[in-house]
Design a protein around this motif. Structure first.
Motif, PDB file in Angstrom:
ATOM      1  N   HIS A   1       2.037   1.677  -3.536  1.00  0.00           N
ATOM      2  CA  HIS A   1       0.899   2.093  -4.360  1.00  0.00           C
ATOM      3  C   HIS A   1       0.604   3.582  -4.174  1.00  0.00           C
ATOM      4  N   ARG A   2       0.630   4.031  -2.927  1.00  0.00           N
ATOM      5  CA  ARG A   2       0.360   5.451  -2.661  1.00  0.00           C
ATOM      6  C   ARG A   2       1.449   6.343  -3.241  1.00  0.00           C
ATOM      7  N   ALA A   3       2.690   5.873  -3.218  1.00  0.00           N
ATOM      8  CA  ALA A   3       3.805   6.679  -3.717  1.00  0.00           C
ATOM      9  C   ALA A   3       3.849   6.720  -5.239  1.00  0.00           C
TER      10      ALA A   3
ATOM     11  N   GLY B   1       1.301   5.461  -7.468  1.00  0.00           N
ATOM     12  CA  GLY B   1       0.015   5.544  -8.143  1.00  0.00           C
ATOM     13  C   GLY B   1      -0.522   4.171  -8.490  1.00  0.00           C
ATOM     14  N   PRO B   2      -1.691   4.133  -9.087  1.00  0.00           N
ATOM     15  CA  PRO B   2      -2.404   2.880  -9.286  1.00  0.00           C
ATOM     16  C   PRO B   2      -1.915   2.003 -10.442  1.00  0.00           C
TER      17      PRO B   2
ATOM     18  N   LEU C   1       0.827  -1.211   0.000  1.00  0.00           N
ATOM     19  CA  LEU C   1       0.000   0.000   0.000  1.00  0.00           C
ATOM     20  C   LEU C   1       0.862   1.263   0.000  1.00  0.00           C
ATOM     21  N   THR C   2       1.971   1.229   0.701  1.00  0.00           N
ATOM     22  CA  THR C   2       2.885   2.372   0.701  1.00  0.00           C
ATOM     23  C   THR C   2       3.427   2.635  -0.699  1.00  0.00           C
TER      24      THR C   2
END
Length: 42
Positions: free
Chosen positions: A30-32, A34-35, A27-28
């Motif tokens: 992904h947040r950094a 993008g999708p 998740l980290t």
């Protein structure tokens, strides 16, 4: 469920802990980043 089958056994605490660390890391990232990739990659 089949007769005499109670379902899956619970995972050991260490497996749960490692799984949680892996999901948090994913998740980290992904947040950094993008999708996904830019449309041109596909």
């Amino acid at each position: 469920m089949h007769e005499g089958h109670e379902g899956p056994e619970p995972l050991p605490a260490e497996v749960e802990r490692v799984g949680s660390v892996v999901v948090d890391a994913a998740l980290t990232v992904h947040r950094a980043l993008g999708p996904g990739l830019l449309e041109s990659v596909y």
